[in-house]
Write a protein that holds these residues in place. Structure first.
Motif, PDB file in Angstrom:
ATOM      1  N   GLU A 340       0.747  -1.358  -0.302  1.00 11.29           N
ATOM      2  CA  GLU A 340      -0.107  -0.048   0.011  1.00 11.29           C
ATOM      3  C   GLU A 340       0.826   1.173  -0.107  1.00 11.29           C
ATOM      4  O   GLU A 340       2.044   1.176   0.599  1.00 11.29           O
ATOM      5  N   GLU A 341       0.230   2.255  -0.330  1.00 12.20           N
ATOM      6  CA  GLU A 341       1.045   3.592  -0.362  1.00 12.20           C
ATOM      7  C   GLU A 341       0.938   4.339   0.821  1.00 12.20           C
ATOM      8  O   GLU A 341       0.283   5.212   1.051  1.00 12.20           O
ATOM      9  N   ARG A 342       1.773   3.510   1.846  1.00 10.34           N
ATOM     10  CA  ARG A 342       2.036   4.171   3.322  1.00 10.34           C
ATOM     11  C   ARG A 342       3.161   4.475   3.837  1.00 10.34           C
ATOM     12  O   ARG A 342       3.478   4.314   4.913  1.00 10.34           O
ATOM     13  N   ALA A 343       4.366   4.509   2.721  1.00  9.48           N
ATOM     14  CA  ALA A 343       5.558   4.700   3.186  1.00  9.48           C
ATOM     15  C   ALA A 343       5.998   5.960   4.057  1.00  9.48           C
ATOM     16  O   ALA A 343       6.675   5.647   5.079  1.00  9.48           O
ATOM     17  N   ALA A 344       5.201   7.014   3.861  1.00  9.47           N
ATOM     18  CA  ALA A 344       5.365   8.253   4.776  1.00  9.47           C
ATOM     19  C   ALA A 344       5.278   7.848   6.228  1.00  9.47           C
ATOM     20  O   ALA A 344       5.949   8.263   7.089  1.00  9.47           O
ATOM     21  N   GLU A 345       4.142   6.968   6.478  1.00  5.29           N
ATOM     22  CA  GLU A 345       3.426   6.904   7.507  1.00  5.29           C
ATOM     23  C   GLU A 345       4.548   5.828   8.495  1.00  5.29           C
ATOM     24  O   GLU A 345       4.879   5.734   9.408  1.00  5.29           O
ATOM     25  N   ASN A 358      13.730   5.968   4.800  1.00  3.97           N
ATOM     26  CA  ASN A 358      13.017   7.233   3.945  1.00  3.97           C
ATOM     27  C   ASN A 358      12.193   6.637   3.051  1.00  3.97           C
ATOM     28  O   ASN A 358      12.224   5.576   2.507  1.00  3.97           O
ATOM     29  N   ASP A 359      11.046   7.450   2.668  1.00  3.91           N
ATOM     30  CA  ASP A 359      10.035   7.017   1.832  1.00  3.91           C
ATOM     31  C   ASP A 359      10.457   7.558   0.374  1.00  3.91           C
ATOM     32  O   ASP A 359      10.343   8.602   0.180  1.00  3.91           O
ATOM     33  N   ARG A 361       9.273   6.787  -2.344  1.00  6.94           N
ATOM     34  CA  ARG A 361       8.105   6.756  -3.382  1.00  6.94           C
ATOM     35  C   ARG A 361       7.103   6.542  -2.222  1.00  6.94           C
ATOM     36  O   ARG A 361       7.224   5.799  -0.967  1.00  6.94           O
ATOM     37  N   PRO A 362       5.929   6.865  -2.513  1.00 10.20           N
ATOM     38  CA  PRO A 362       4.905   6.629  -1.726  1.00 10.20           C
ATOM     39  C   PRO A 362       4.439   5.104  -1.402  1.00 10.20           C
ATOM     40  O   PRO A 362       4.208   4.757  -0.337  1.00 10.20           O
ATOM     41  N   ASP A 363       5.285   4.412  -2.204  1.00  7.85           N
ATOM     42  CA  ASP A 363       5.196   2.985  -1.931  1.00  7.85           C
ATOM     43  C   ASP A 363       6.283   2.016  -1.820  1.00  7.85           C
ATOM     44  O   ASP A 363       6.317   1.022  -1.905  1.00  7.85           O
TER      45      ASP A 363
END
Ligand SMILES: *Cc1c(COP(=O)(O)O)cnc(C)c1O
Length: 390
Positions: A340-345, A358-359, A361-363
Motif C-alpha cells: 500500500e502507499e503508506r511509506a511516509a507513515e 526514508n520514503d 516513493r509513496p509505496d
C-alpha cells in the motif's frame, strides 16, 4: 529544548526541507543519538553518505590532524593529498583523470561542461546536448536540474538551461531516436536512487554502451549515490560488464565531509584547457584526507565484501516482512516495496521505533545502511521495521 529548536528553525531557515521531528547530537558507527539520549539505528546514513559509520575514528583522526596542519590553499598551488586521492580513485575506477568538486551537483556540472567541451572539439559548437533518463536525479543546480528527469522538480524553475532532454529508461529505440549530431553525452545512474531505487537492467546498460560507441557520444555514469562501495563494488558499473567514459562520485567519498569528483578517460579529460573549469574549495586538503581515510577503511575492513553479504541478508529478510511485496536495488542501496502507499507513515513509525529509513516513493522505503553494518545490526533493523509495519 528540542521543540524550541523547531520553532527557531522555522523562524530563520528558508523552508525548503520537510524535516522529521528529531534533533541529532551525536553518532557512533550505525547509531545516532538525539538530544534526549535516545538511540536510533541509521539505515539511511544521510542518504548514502556516512558509509564507514558515524564518528569513524580513522576519518576523525585524519581530519583532525589535517585541520591542525593546513586547511586551505587555492588550486593555484600543489597539495599532496589531492594528487594521492586522484591516484587512488583513478586506479580503482579504471579511469585516468580527476576533477575535484564539492558535492554531487558540482561533480555533475563538471561532467556536463567536460562533455560540452569534448563535443565542441569533436563536432563543433552545435554539439552540446546531454541526454538523460526519466526518473533520474542529477542535482539541484540549474544545469543538473535540467538533466534530472523529474518534471515536478523542474517546472517551477523554468526556463531551464537548454541542451538537456530525457528519454524513458529502458527504451533503446527512444534513445536511438534522440541521439543526433547535437548529442555530446548520455548521462545515467545504474540504479536510479532518488527515482525510487530503480536498477537499470544489465543488458540495457550494455546496449547503452554499444549505442554510445556507435554514435560516438560519451557515456557518463552518475555514481554519486551508488558509487564508493554502496553496491558492493567500488563503482556501481563494476560487475555489470561495461565501463563509462566519464563518472561522477560524491556522497560517500568524504563520509560526510563535502567532496565530489568527476573522473574521465584520458582522451576525454584532454578536452579541458587551462582555465576551462575551477573551484575554490574542491580537492582541499581536509576533505581529501577524509576521503583517503574512507578508502583505507573500505579496503582494510573488506567493506565491499561486507556490503555484498549484508545486502543478501537484508534483501531476504525484508522480502519476508508483512505488507512488503518485493525488494529492489543493488548492494546496500535497497527499497522495500509496500503493498500500500503508506511509506511516509511507516517512516514516521520507524523513527518512533528508533530506525532511520526514508520514503523514496509513496509505496517504497529506501534503506542505505553503513557498509560497516553487522549481521546482528541488520537483524535488529529488520525487527524495528517489522514493528513499524505492524
Ligand atoms: C544526491 C545526488 C546528486 C546530488 O548531489 P548533491 O551532493 O546533493 O549535490 C546527484 N546525483 C545523484 C545520483 C544523487 O543521488
Amino acid at each position: 529544548m528540542t521543540e524550541g529548536l523547531f520553532a527557531r528553525e522555522a523562524a530563520v531557515l528558508m523552508q525548503t526541507y520537510r524535516r522529521q521531528p528529531v534533533e541529532f547530537v551525536r553518532g557512533d558507527g550505525v547509531w545516532l543519538f538525539d538530544a534526549a539520549g535516545n538511540r536510533y539505528l541509521d539505515c539511511l546514513t544521510g542518504l548514502a553518505v556516512v558509509s564507514v559509520g558515524h564518528a569513524n575514528p580513522r576519518v576523525a583522526a585524519a581530519v583532525a590532524d589535517q585541520v591542525s596542519r593546513l586547511t586551505h590553499v587555492s588550486n593555484l598551488y600543489y597539495t599532496g593529498h589531492q594528487v594521492e586521492l586522484a591516484e587512488r580513485l583513478t586506479t580503482l575506477a579504471g579511469l585516468d583523470r580527476v576533477f575535484f568538486a564539492n558535492c554531487g551537483a558540482t561533480a555533475n556540472e563538471a561532467a556536463v561542461k567536460l562533455a560540452r567541451r569534448w563535443g565542441q572539439r569533436r563536432r563543433g559548437r552545435s554539439c552540446y546536448e546531454v541526454i538523460s533518463l526519466e526518473d533520474s536525479f542529477h542535482g539541484r543546480t540549474l544545469a543538473t536540474l535540467a538533466a534530472t528527469g523529474q518534471p515536478g522538480k523542474q517546472a517551477v524553475f523554468e526556463p531551464l538551461p537548454p541542451g538537456f532532454r530525457q528519454v524513458a529508461a529502458g527504451d533503446l529505440e527512444a534513445l536511438d531516436a534522440a541521439v543526433g549530431t547535437a548529442t555530446a553525452a548520455v548521462l545515467v545512474e545504474t540504479v536510479q536512487a532518488e527515482g525510487g531505487v530503480l536498477p537499470l537492467a544489465e543488458d540495457y546498460l550494455h546496449a547503452l554502451r554499444d549505442l554510445c560507441d556507435r554514435r560516438e557520444v560519451l557515456l557518463v555514469v552518475d555514481d554519486v549515490q551508488a558509487g564508493m562501495g554502496r553496491t558492493g563494488q567500488w563503482f556501481s558499473w563494476q560487475g555489470l560488464g561495461f565501463e563509462p567514459d566519464v563518472a561522477t562520485v560524491a556522497k560517500a567519498l568524504g563520509n560526510g565531509l563535502p567532496i565530489g569528483a568527476c573522473l574521465a578517460r584520458r582522451e576525454v579529460a584532454g578536452a579541458f584547457d587551462y582555465g576551462d573549469h575551477a573551484t575554490t574549495f574542491g580537492g582541499g586538503p581536509v576533505v581529501c584526507r577524509a576521503a583517503l581515510a574512507v578508502l583505507d577503511e573500505i579496503e582494510e575492513r573488506d567493506l565491499l565484501g561486507n556490503a555484498r553479504a549484508r545486502s543478501d541478508q537484508l534483501a531476504a529478510l525484508l522480502s519476508g516482512l508483512p505488507g512488503v511485496s518485493g525488494v529492489r536495488g543493488r548492494g546496500l542501496l535497497l527499497a522495500a516495496m509496500l503493498e500500500e502507499e503508506r511509506a511516509a507513515e511507516v517512516v514516521r513509525l520507524a523513527l518512533a521505533e528508533g530506525l532511520l529509513v526514508n520514503d523514496v516513493r509513496p509505496d517504497a522505503i529506501r534503506l542505505a545502511p553503513p557498509l560497516t553494518i553487522t549481521a546482528s545490526e541488520v537483524d535488529e533493523a529488520v525487527h524495528r521495521l517489522e514493528r513499524a509495519l505492524r
